[in-house]
Design a protein around this motif. Structure first.
Motif, PDB file in Angstrom:
ATOM      1  N   TYR A  11      -8.920  -4.076   6.881  1.00 38.75           N
ATOM      2  CA  TYR A  11      -8.582  -5.366   6.294  1.00 38.75           C
ATOM      3  C   TYR A  11      -8.900  -6.495   7.262  1.00 38.75           C
ATOM      4  N   ALA A  67       1.408  -3.815   8.584  1.00 37.51           N
ATOM      5  CA  ALA A  67       0.381  -3.485   7.589  1.00 37.51           C
ATOM      6  C   ALA A  67       0.087  -1.991   7.575  1.00 37.51           C
ATOM      7  N   SER A  84       3.210  -0.003   6.191  1.00 40.10           N
ATOM      8  CA  SER A  84       3.419  -0.321   4.775  1.00 40.10           C
ATOM      9  C   SER A  84       2.327   0.293   3.909  1.00 40.10           C
ATOM     10  N   TYR A  85       1.081   0.236   4.378  1.00 38.50           N
ATOM     11  CA  TYR A  85      -0.013   0.835   3.625  1.00 38.50           C
ATOM     12  C   TYR A  85       0.165   2.353   3.541  1.00 38.50           C
ATOM     13  N   TYR A  86       0.506   2.966   4.645  1.00 40.30           N
ATOM     14  CA  TYR A  86       0.682   4.423   4.668  1.00 40.30           C
ATOM     15  C   TYR A  86       1.820   4.851   3.733  1.00 40.30           C
ATOM     16  N   SER A 126      -1.796   6.991  -3.896  1.00 40.80           N
ATOM     17  CA  SER A 126      -3.150   7.400  -4.280  1.00 40.80           C
ATOM     18  C   SER A 126      -3.343   8.910  -4.177  1.00 40.80           C
ATOM     19  N   THR A 177      -7.366   2.563   6.060  1.00 48.03           N
ATOM     20  CA  THR A 177      -7.766   1.329   5.401  1.00 48.03           C
ATOM     21  C   THR A 177      -8.360   0.372   6.424  1.00 48.03           C
ATOM     22  N   PRO A 235       0.529   2.443  -0.777  1.00 49.50           N
ATOM     23  CA  PRO A 235      -0.716   2.794  -1.483  1.00 49.50           C
ATOM     24  C   PRO A 235      -1.339   4.128  -1.065  1.00 49.50           C
ATOM     25  N   HIS A 236      -1.295   4.461   0.207  1.00 46.64           N
ATOM     26  CA  HIS A 236      -1.880   5.725   0.654  1.00 46.64           C
ATOM     27  C   HIS A 236      -1.193   6.903  -0.034  1.00 46.64           C
ATOM     28  N   CYS A 247      -7.378   0.842  10.327  1.00 40.44           N
ATOM     29  CA  CYS A 247      -6.140   1.606  10.502  1.00 40.44           C
ATOM     30  C   CYS A 247      -6.412   3.072  10.223  1.00 40.44           C
TER      31      CYS A 247
END
Length: 181
Positions: free
Chosen positions: A108, A166, A169-171, A178, A106, A174-175, A121
């Motif tokens: 940002y 970030a 948490s993203y991994y 998805s 991602t 949402p990763h 990232c």
């Protein structure tokens, strides 16, 4: 509503950070001098995992905040350097592990209201240990931690820098969501 920019002047500059005053017109407010923090180099972060589902983290002290914490490998891309190449270099310099596969997770803007700090990232897998870290000032410990340990560190406030928080948490959120069928 879009702000109109009439000019800017630099207040401070270094290879690491610049501070500018931008002359802008804010709809409904009028013209103001708005402080802007600019970063001349691109920032890269990584979530490094292995085949056992462990995460490679660094434990270090940050003198600015006066806090110890766990962080993901991260760093700056040199001017003209591809961010994926930069993060592979940073991971190896900071940890002694050479990146195998690199995937963009991602991007940002960390503080879009005052800064152009843009983070990319990456997820890195298939690492090979090639030696000791080259940059000994980066951390006091480098460890592969289980997912349960990483989640405990995140929720317990022991991963306290923004880019690491970030990225992980993203991994973990949402990763993963998805990719589910």
């Amino acid at each position: 509503m879009e702000w109109e920019t009439f000019g800017r002047r630099q207040v401070y500059g270094s290879p690491w950070v610049e501070v500018w005053l931008d002359d802008v017109e804010v709809p409904g407010l009028g013209r103001i001098d708005h402080h802007v923090v600019r970063y001349p180099r691109a920032s890269t972060t990584s979530v490094v995992t292995n085949e056992r589902g462990e995460y490679l983290l660094l434990h270090r002290h940050r003198f600015i905040t006066g806090r110890w914490g766990w962080e993901v490998p991260a760093g700056w891309a040199e001017p003209g350097e591809d961010p994926a190449v930069a993060i592979a270099r940073e991971v190896e310099e900071e940890t002694g592990w050479r990146a195998g596969y690199i995937e963009l997770l991602t991007e940002y803007d960390a503080m879009a209201g005052i800064s152009d700090a843009h983070f990319r990232c990456f997820h890195i897998t298939g690492c090979t240990q090639v030696g000791a870290p080259e940059d000994v000032a980066e951390s006091t410990r480098i460890e592969w931690l289980s997912e349960a340990e990483v989640v405990k560190l995140l929720t317990g406030g022991e991963i306290n820098d923004g880019p690491s928080h970030a990225a992980l948490s993203y991994y973990l959120g949402p990763h993963r969501l998805s990719r589910k069928p």
